[in-house]
Motif scaffolding. Sequence first.
Motif, PDB file in Angstrom:
ATOM      1  N   VAL A  34       5.814 -11.536   4.317  1.00 52.81           N
ATOM      2  CA  VAL A  34       5.669 -11.365   5.764  1.00 52.81           C
ATOM      3  C   VAL A  34       5.592  -9.883   6.116  1.00 52.81           C
ATOM      4  N   ALA A  35       6.487  -9.091   5.544  1.00 50.21           N
ATOM      5  CA  ALA A  35       6.487  -7.651   5.842  1.00 50.21           C
ATOM      6  C   ALA A  35       5.209  -6.999   5.349  1.00 50.21           C
ATOM      7  N   ALA A  36       4.722  -7.386   4.174  1.00 57.47           N
ATOM      8  CA  ALA A  36       3.495  -6.800   3.643  1.00 57.47           C
ATOM      9  C   ALA A  36       2.296  -7.139   4.534  1.00 57.47           C
ATOM     10  N   THR A  37       2.234  -8.385   4.973  1.00 55.11           N
ATOM     11  CA  THR A  37       1.132  -8.801   5.849  1.00 55.11           C
ATOM     12  C   THR A  37       1.222  -8.108   7.200  1.00 55.11           C
ATOM     13  N   ARG A  38       2.441  -8.022   7.732  1.00 55.37           N
ATOM     14  CA  ARG A  38       2.618  -7.340   9.014  1.00 55.37           C
ATOM     15  C   ARG A  38       2.213  -5.866   8.886  1.00 55.37           C
ATOM     16  N   GLY A  39       2.580  -5.247   7.763  1.00 54.29           N
ATOM     17  CA  GLY A  39       2.195  -3.853   7.544  1.00 54.29           C
ATOM     18  C   GLY A  39       0.682  -3.692   7.508  1.00 54.29           C
ATOM     19  N   HIS A  40       0.001  -4.598   6.827  1.00 55.59           N
ATOM     20  CA  HIS A  40      -1.462  -4.542   6.748  1.00 55.59           C
ATOM     21  C   HIS A  40      -2.097  -4.678   8.132  1.00 55.59           C
ATOM     22  N   LEU A  41      -1.588  -5.618   8.926  1.00 59.73           N
ATOM     23  CA  LEU A  41      -2.168  -5.854  10.250  1.00 59.73           C
ATOM     24  C   LEU A  41      -1.843  -4.714  11.214  1.00 59.73           C
ATOM     25  N   LEU A  42      -0.661  -4.148  11.081  1.00 61.19           N
ATOM     26  CA  LEU A  42      -0.326  -2.991  11.923  1.00 61.19           C
ATOM     27  C   LEU A  42      -1.211  -1.796  11.569  1.00 61.19           C
ATOM     28  N   LEU A  49      -4.289  -2.032  10.448  1.00 61.23           N
ATOM     29  CA  LEU A  49      -5.584  -2.341  11.061  1.00 61.23           C
ATOM     30  C   LEU A  49      -5.556  -2.104  12.570  1.00 61.23           C
ATOM     31  N   ALA A  50      -4.379  -2.335  13.173  1.00 58.65           N
ATOM     32  CA  ALA A  50      -4.246  -2.182  14.624  1.00 58.65           C
ATOM     33  C   ALA A  50      -4.095  -0.726  15.058  1.00 58.65           C
ATOM     34  N   GLY A  51      -4.037   0.186  14.075  1.00 55.53           N
ATOM     35  CA  GLY A  51      -3.912   1.605  14.431  1.00 55.53           C
ATOM     36  C   GLY A  51      -2.487   2.040  14.678  1.00 55.53           C
ATOM     37  N   ASP A  52      -1.516   1.377  14.058  1.00 54.56           N
ATOM     38  CA  ASP A  52      -0.099   1.730  14.200  1.00 54.56           C
ATOM     39  C   ASP A  52       0.442   2.113  12.825  1.00 54.56           C
ATOM     40  N   PRO A  53       0.100   3.305  12.321  1.00 55.58           N
ATOM     41  CA  PRO A  53       0.520   3.685  10.969  1.00 55.58           C
ATOM     42  C   PRO A  53       2.034   3.780  10.797  1.00 55.58           C
ATOM     43  N   ALA A  54       2.740   4.228  11.829  1.00 50.21           N
ATOM     44  CA  ALA A  54       4.199   4.339  11.718  1.00 50.21           C
ATOM     45  C   ALA A  54       4.832   2.956  11.532  1.00 50.21           C
ATOM     46  N   GLY A  55       4.359   1.998  12.332  1.00 43.69           N
ATOM     47  CA  GLY A  55       4.876   0.639  12.173  1.00 43.69           C
ATOM     48  C   GLY A  55       4.500   0.066  10.829  1.00 43.69           C
ATOM     49  N   ALA A  56       3.287   0.368  10.350  1.00 47.93           N
ATOM     50  CA  ALA A  56       2.840  -0.127   9.054  1.00 47.93           C
ATOM     51  C   ALA A  56       3.707   0.439   7.930  1.00 47.93           C
ATOM     52  N   ARG A  81       4.780  -1.065  -6.537  1.00 40.95           N
ATOM     53  CA  ARG A  81       4.085   0.217  -6.662  1.00 40.95           C
ATOM     54  C   ARG A  81       2.976   0.338  -5.609  1.00 40.95           C
ATOM     55  N   TYR A  82       2.227  -0.750  -5.427  1.00 39.22           N
ATOM     56  CA  TYR A  82       1.138  -0.718  -4.435  1.00 39.22           C
ATOM     57  C   TYR A  82       1.685  -0.475  -3.032  1.00 39.22           C
ATOM     58  N   LEU A  83       2.734  -1.200  -2.655  1.00 42.36           N
ATOM     59  CA  LEU A  83       3.301  -1.074  -1.308  1.00 42.36           C
ATOM     60  C   LEU A  83       3.902   0.312  -1.079  1.00 42.36           C
ATOM     61  N   THR A  84       4.538   0.836  -2.123  1.00 45.64           N
ATOM     62  CA  THR A  84       5.134   2.174  -2.019  1.00 45.64           C
ATOM     63  C   THR A  84       4.046   3.234  -1.840  1.00 45.64           C
ATOM     64  N   ILE A  85       2.979   3.114  -2.622  1.00 37.55           N
ATOM     65  CA  ILE A  85       1.865   4.067  -2.504  1.00 37.55           C
ATOM     66  C   ILE A  85       1.215   3.965  -1.124  1.00 37.55           C
ATOM     67  N   ARG A  86       1.064   2.714  -0.641  1.00 37.41           N
ATOM     68  CA  ARG A  86       0.442   2.518   0.678  1.00 37.41           C
ATOM     69  C   ARG A  86       1.287   3.212   1.764  1.00 37.41           C
ATOM     70  N   ALA A  87       2.608   3.030   1.690  1.00 33.92           N
ATOM     71  CA  ALA A  87       3.502   3.662   2.673  1.00 33.92           C
ATOM     72  C   ALA A  87       3.424   5.178   2.567  1.00 33.92           C
ATOM     73  N   ALA A  88       3.403   5.683   1.335  1.00 33.38           N
ATOM     74  CA  ALA A  88       3.366   7.139   1.134  1.00 33.38           C
ATOM     75  C   ALA A  88       2.057   7.728   1.658  1.00 33.38           C
ATOM     76  N   THR A  89       0.961   7.030   1.428  1.00 37.95           N
ATOM     77  CA  THR A  89      -0.345   7.511   1.896  1.00 37.95           C
ATOM     78  C   THR A  89      -0.388   7.600   3.418  1.00 37.95           C
ATOM     79  N   LEU A  90       0.124   6.556   4.069  1.00 38.57           N
ATOM     80  CA  LEU A  90       0.133   6.551   5.534  1.00 38.57           C
ATOM     81  C   LEU A  90       1.092   7.605   6.080  1.00 38.57           C
ATOM     82  N   THR A  91       2.217   7.826   5.392  1.00 43.03           N
ATOM     83  CA  THR A  91       3.170   8.852   5.821  1.00 43.03           C
ATOM     84  C   THR A  91       2.523  10.228   5.761  1.00 43.03           C
ATOM     85  N   LEU A  92       1.737  10.486   4.699  1.00 42.30           N
ATOM     86  CA  LEU A  92       1.027  11.740   4.573  1.00 42.30           C
ATOM     87  C   LEU A  92       0.016  11.908   5.705  1.00 42.30           C
TER      88      LEU A  92
END
Length: 389
Positions: free
Chosen positions: A336-344, A346-353, A371-382
């Motif tokens: 659920v959290a992974a899907t919500r992160g993906h949709l957020l 897409l919605a233009g809410d990187p902080a929420g993602a 590893r994928y989820l951690t990298i995704r979070a790190a990329t958006l944080t950057l």
Amino acid sequence: MIALLRDLAPQVVAVLTHRFGDFESAEDAVQEALLAAATRWPVDGTPENPRGWLIQTAQRKLLDQLRGDQARRRREVLTAMREPTGPAVERDDTLDVLFLCCHPALSDTSAVALTLRAVGGLSTGEIARAFLVPEKTMGQRISRAKQQIRAAGSSFGGEPRLGAALRVLYLIFNEGYTAVHRVELAAEAIRLTRMVHERLPEDGEVAGLLALMLLTDARRPARTAAGGDLVPLAEQDRTLWDADRIKEGTAIVDAAFRRGRVGEYQLQAAVAALHDRATSVEQTDWPQIAALYGVLEKVTQSPVVTLNRAIAVAMIDGPAAGLALVDTLDLPGHRVAATRGHLLELAGDPAGAVAQYRLAAAATAGEPEKRYLTIRAATLTLTLGEGRG
């Protein structure tokens, strides 16, 4: 030779279980016979009737076991004196063994291990390595499973356990597909499901499961990057997908749909076929996928299906519509959290993602997913940091 032994093993187990009424002892004896064959056949040559050779060898070993058990001496004499009839020896009872391994007395974990051993022909060591547990632990698990079947009555009678068997095969495939380095499990699940399909060619759900496995496994070459990191479906190089598997899986599911009654594996296979037919995410028939997931929801009542439908809805009506569906779900784990992160995202809410991706990474036990989820979070944080700068 290995392939021949793997095909013959469950047939021989079935013959001895029918004859002696003891699955646990029969399976142990067949394992010894397989070891003898693997040692002797390369030297002496494969016998003209390898199945008969295995039956005779395993029966001798089983009778040797029974001679040491005084309580079974009478049954030993009776069964040893009984001449085997043609049909009992010639019939392929592999499905009987598969159903027996999926006995309702067993947990999913035990049924998977026992199926891989008795039907798949994998050694205890191979199964242990596939599930990343010590061989001794896996041996104990398999032994307990056989004892549970004996206690419950190791009979081939009663209602066929096809549904349970398909579920076990599905679990084996998922274990092999989601765990990047366990390809052999996915291949074994496909082999066994293909075998069931050959025995029951008119069963729509057997066909659906085989098609689902083929269509999903077709994407394996593009599923991971060179370093082993997961590549999401939207970013995969579709030219790497296995066109032959897609063609075969699509033909199987199309034929199954034409036969009438549709079940959950056929519906999942139909969704997989729509993904595999599309040349890109944008060209995917998302309305049809959402409709299929809607039917599947009614069939399974599964929140995981609703989660998948939410993604399809988001691709049609926008991320907000998908998020509204996700917010209705209370599902343990990371999905659920992974899907919500993906949709957020897409919605233009990187902080929420980022927050959701971190939650998902903390909740998953799978190393590739973490590893994928951690990298995704790190990329958006950057990206957020650059935006503020």
